[in-house]
Enzyme design. Structure first.
Site: not given
Ligand code: NAD
Ligand code: UFG
Length: 337
Positions: A125, A149, A153
């Site tokens: 991430s 979290y 990572k």
């Molecule tokens: P998500 O929660 O929708 O998907 C994660 C999946 O992993 C879920 O289906 C959950 O049930 C499964 N899971 C969690 N722990 C498990 C375990 N121990 N065994 C088996 N399954 C398990 O999240 P996402 O948004 O699809 O994110 C996927 C990956 O990308 C995550 O590792 C997350 O940290 C990373 N990521 C997400 C974002 C974001 O903003 N969505 C940003 C950067 C990185």
């Molecule tokens: N924001 C709002 N209102 C909300 C939610 C978010 O104004 O209800 C703003 C935040 O302050 C930020 C922007 O919208 O400026 C994006 O916020 P998100 O929560 O959608 O995303 P972030 O960038 O804060 O977080 C994401 C991932 C995290 C990760 C982080 C840093 O969701 O998992 O990027 O990489 F840790």
């Protein structure tokens, strides 16, 4: 064709990636314990692609179950999405995050090694760039973490890097995602967070569909064009494509391959709100409140490395993202429920 094991494949990014893999002709196996997803997402992936996939309701921390899966199938590579991802929750429950994310990855890699599967693509991430505001972030920028979290990572990135140093046979790709949003154009799969969304786009979508009253804009006093936070939003289908490209990417000898997956362009909260309103013809009421602890002013990628080495570049723009996010939400007001 290659057989890919996708951990966390029922989740938001995982389900879209499974779809692209099936479209590309890969065989797909999913391991998910559905702690943050529903099996319905995979049913819909099958429906869209007209192809089948195998899934196991298994926790990646369950060593015996993981071993059996690797024994039962000839797997070529693993895409590892499984993990817990809520920043605030990770502060409340750090042990759960370290156990699930870090220990889960250790078990996965050990079982992979035993089975001779040494190719992994890991979901990292942009959070690893910490509180820096030296944007755009290139992959060699300093890394740090500000919450459990983010630390999971960083730890996992370091663990996988050490694994590569110890055994050059491994192919390790760390993908640092910026802000994934949007949904497949069918509107059949999309983001379905539990409870009140933490993230901007699902929050806006739920305001639009009437589940939430108004958006809280978290601070308008940042040093950005309009004072609200700037992020690099990337369409989840572009992200999914990045994983397909990563599987086909060049093998690196000395260390893991690290790529940012972002568009390289930052948009403020108010720009996202305006784009959603204009594209979808819906007003999003909002109120400005205080900053959220731990938020940076601006975060966006330098995505040139992925373009050069993976031949990958984001193709979809903010209009596509807000249109597809809304298409999913209006067709599924309560998500998969
Ligand atoms: P998500 O929660 O929708 O998907 C994660 C999946 O992993 C879920 O289906 C959950 O049930 C499964 N899971 C969690 N722990 C498990 C375990 N121990 N065994 C088996 N399954 C398990 O999240 P996402 O948004 O699809 O994110 C996927 C990956 O990308 C995550 O590792 C997350 O940290 C990373 N990521 C997400 C974002 C974001 O903003 N969505 C940003 C950067 C990185
Ligand atoms: N924001 C709002 N209102 C909300 C939610 C978010 O104004 O209800 C703003 C935040 O302050 C930020 C922007 O919208 O400026 C994006 O916020 P998100 O929560 O959608 O995303 P972030 O960038 O804060 O977080 C994401 C991932 C995290 C990760 C982080 C840093 O969701 O998992 O990027 O990489 F840790």
């Amino acid at each position: 064709m290659q057989r890919i094991l996708v951990t966390g494949g029922a989740g938001y990014i995982g389900s879209h990636t499974c779809l692209r893999l099936l479209e590309e002709g890969y065989d797909v196996l999913v391991v998910d314990n559905f702690c943050n997803s529903k099996s319905e997402s995979l049913e819909r992936v099958k429906q869209i692609t007209g192809r089948s996939l195998t899934f196991y309701e298994v926790n990646i921390c369950d060593r015996n179950a993981m071993q059996k899966i690797f024994e039962a199938h000839d797997i070529d590579a693993v895409i590892h999405f499984a993990g817990l991802k809520a920043v605030g929750e990770s502060v409340q429950k750090p042990m759960e995050y370290y156990y699930n994310n870090v220990y889960g990855t250790l078990v996965l890699c050990e079982e992979m090694a035993k089975a001779g599967v040494k190719n992994i693509v890991f979901s990292s991430s942009a959070t690893v760039y910490g509180l820096s505001d030296d944007v755009p972030f290139a992959e060699d920028a300093p890394t740090s973490a500000t919450n459990p979290y983010g630390r999971t990572k960083l730890f996992i990135e370091n663990i996988l890097s050490d694994l590569k140093i110890a055994d050059k046979d491994w192919s390790i790709t760390l993908l640092r995602y910026f802000n994934p949003v949007g949904a497949h154009k069918s509107g059949l799969i999309g983001e379905d967070p539990n409870g009140i969304p933490n993230n901007l786009m699902p929050y806006i979508s739920q305001v639009a569909v009437g589940r939430l009253e108004k958006l809280q804009v978290l601070g308008d006093d940042y040093p950005t064009t309009d004072g609200t936070g700037v992020r690099d939003y990337i369409h989840v289908m572009d992200l999914a494509e990045g994983h397909v490209k990563a599987l086909q990417g060049p093998k690196i000898e000395n260390g893991p391959a690290i790529y940012n997956l972002g568009t390289g362009k930052g948009n403020s909260v108010l720009e996202v709100v305006k784009a959603f309103e204009n594209e979808n013809g819906i007003e999003i009421p909002y109120q400005i409140i205080a900053r959220r602890a731990g938020d940076v002013a601006s975060s966006y990628a330098d995505p040139s490395k992925a373009e050069k080495h993976l031949k990958w570049k984001a193709k979809l723009n903010l209009q596509d993202m807000v249109r597809d996010a809304w298409n999913w939400q209006k067709k599924n007001p309560e998500g998969y429920a």
